[in-house]
Design an enzyme around this catalytic site. Structure first.
Site, PDB file in Angstrom:
ATOM      1  N   GLU A  13       0.830  -1.208   0.000  1.00 65.33           N
ATOM      2  CA  GLU A  13       0.000   0.000   0.000  1.00 65.33           C
ATOM      3  C   GLU A  13       0.864   1.257   0.000  1.00 65.33           C
ATOM      4  O   GLU A  13       1.935   1.308   0.595  1.00 65.33           O
ATOM      5  CB  GLU A  13      -0.938   0.011   1.207  1.00 65.33           C
ATOM      6  CG  GLU A  13      -1.911  -1.149   1.254  1.00 65.33           C
ATOM      7  CD  GLU A  13      -2.948  -1.112   0.144  1.00 65.33           C
ATOM      8  OE1 GLU A  13      -3.017  -0.126  -0.602  1.00 65.33           O
ATOM      9  OE2 GLU A  13      -3.702  -2.100   0.025  1.00 65.33           O
ATOM     10  N   GLY A  14       0.364   2.309  -0.660  1.00 65.97           N
ATOM     11  CA  GLY A  14       1.124   3.529  -0.848  1.00 65.97           C
ATOM     12  C   GLY A  14       0.989   4.541   0.276  1.00 65.97           C
ATOM     13  O   GLY A  14       0.224   4.372   1.224  1.00 65.97           O
TER      14      GLY A  14
END
Length: 398
Positions: free
Chosen positions: A47-48
């Site tokens: 996830e960013g």
């Protein structure tokens, strides 16, 4: 990287007593530390940055609400570590929240603490987590056609994180938990072991907001002020290159042009280079015909950005990118450079984003906080052909 906590202790011990931390020589600690309890969390590794900011808000609101009932738990801010989109970091992990955000402002909303502050309060170089709950999705979230809040202990699971590169974090017991619903239900798990001092939740992205879009949500979002050096750098760029020293600038429009994984996996949501140029030109002619400056924030390849700039320049526009110096990249890291892009986009007369991109969402939130009209904020780049759904409008609640 593996961090030597002993060196970290020595580096931080000079003024430790002034802040109530442990005295490393006498091995004594402030009594307040023994009364405190701490909850850590992490997020699915792929996830960013901007999704992780939203996950933080879920936990921060959970803790802010609990604090009203004199809950003694504090939230430990998980360091930033090996994010997929960050290419320049090599030996600079972990990165603490103060590099990107004003932590004092975060503390004004919720009882949060940096992980390195915890280390300075321990008497050994080992941080032991009493229970690590590995959260998992239920296989069928809409069982019998209805989505319900529920959780269930059991099953097999592994912890797929790295404790942010620390080799000195240990766990007494790992517990597998299928979980769905509001994040405040995690307190039920916490209550199972009242003597615990350190608890951790893996996959913190699974629990959902309790108050998404509410005043509480926006109060939390407003507390997420950026590091002052990032703000200063962004505003200096706006003044020097975009001829504006105001909070709301009339001298340029901004565009978030998401490429890379979106261009590969979501081709029905993003335009080509030529389609992007056509839409920017059409938008300016319709909404801001006197504007010639276009600021672009993008993760595109250099070849794509060169094409975009060349084609926009050929029809009369001046294209701007924030290109960090080696010193700025070293100081601010990839996350800080992304925040600078977001700040610049946030102050533009008009903003055009990428559909369902969390990077775009964060810019829209900033513009809501700054008080821009929604018509200047909730705009998107459309695919070259086919359906183009309008972006949702999440308006600030005061």
């Amino acid at each position: 990287m593996i961090v030597n906590l002993l060196l970290l202790f020595l580096a931080l011990s000079t003024n430790a007593n002034d802040e109530g931390y442990c005295d490393l020589k006498t091995k004594t600690c402030d009594n307040d530390f023994f009364k405190e309890k701490f909850i850590l969390y992490d997020v699915n590794p792929p996830e960013g940055f901007n999704l992780r900011r939203d996950v933080y808000m879920r936990f921060a609101i959970m803790f802010a609400e609990a604090k009203k009932n004199k809950n003694e738990w504090k939230l430990v801010l998980p360091p930033w570590y090996k994010l997929y989109h960050w290419k320049s970091e090599r030996k600079n992990y972990p990165i603490y929240w103060s590099k990107f955000f004003n932590v004092d402002s975060l503390k004004s909303f919720a009882p949060v603490v940096e992980l390195h502050d915890i280390f300075t309060k321990t008497e050994t170089n080992i941080l032991n987590i009493d229970h690590l709950y590995v959260l998992q999705n239920f296989p069928d979230p809409f069982e019998n056609g209805e989505f319900k809040d529920k959780w269930e202990i059991g099953g097999d699971c592994d912890y797929d994180g790295e404790f942010w590169g620390y080799s000195n974090i240990t766990v007494t017991e790992i517990v597998c938990v299928k979980f769905q619903g509001r994040i405040s239900n995690l307190w039920d798990l916490v209550a199972m072991h009242p003597s615990d001092k350190f608890i951790m939740f893996a996959h913190g992205e699974i629990p959902l907001h309790d108050y998404y879009g509410s005043k509480t949500f926006w109060d939390c979002r407003k507390s997420m002020k950026f590091n002052k050096d990032l703000i200063k750098t962004a505003k200096q760029f706006i003044a020097d290159h975009l001829n504006c020293k105001e909070e709301k600038c009339a001298s340029y429009i901004s565009v978030h042009w998401r490429r890379q994984d979106f261009a590969r996996l979501r081709r029905n949501d993003v335009p080509s280079v030529q389609g992007t140029v056509k839409q920017i030109d059409g938008f300016i002619k319709k909404h801001s015909p006197n504007t010639k400056n276009v600021f672009v924030a993008s993760d595109g390849q250099n070849s794509e950005l060169t094409q975009l700039e060349s084609q926009l320049t050929s029809i009369g526009y001046k294209v701007h990118f924030f290109i960090p110096t080696p010193s700025q990249l070293n100081d601010f890291k990839d996350g800080g450079i992304a925040i600078i892009d977001q700040i610049i986009c946030s102050h533009a007369a008009y903003f055009i984003g990428t559909y369902e991109s969390t990077f775009t969402f964060r810019i829209q939130e900033e513009r809501e906080i700054l008080g821009f009209d929604s018509s200047t904020t909730f705009n998107r780049l459309c695919p070259d052909s086919g359906k183009c759904e309008k972006p949702s409008k999440w308006r600030v609640v005061s």
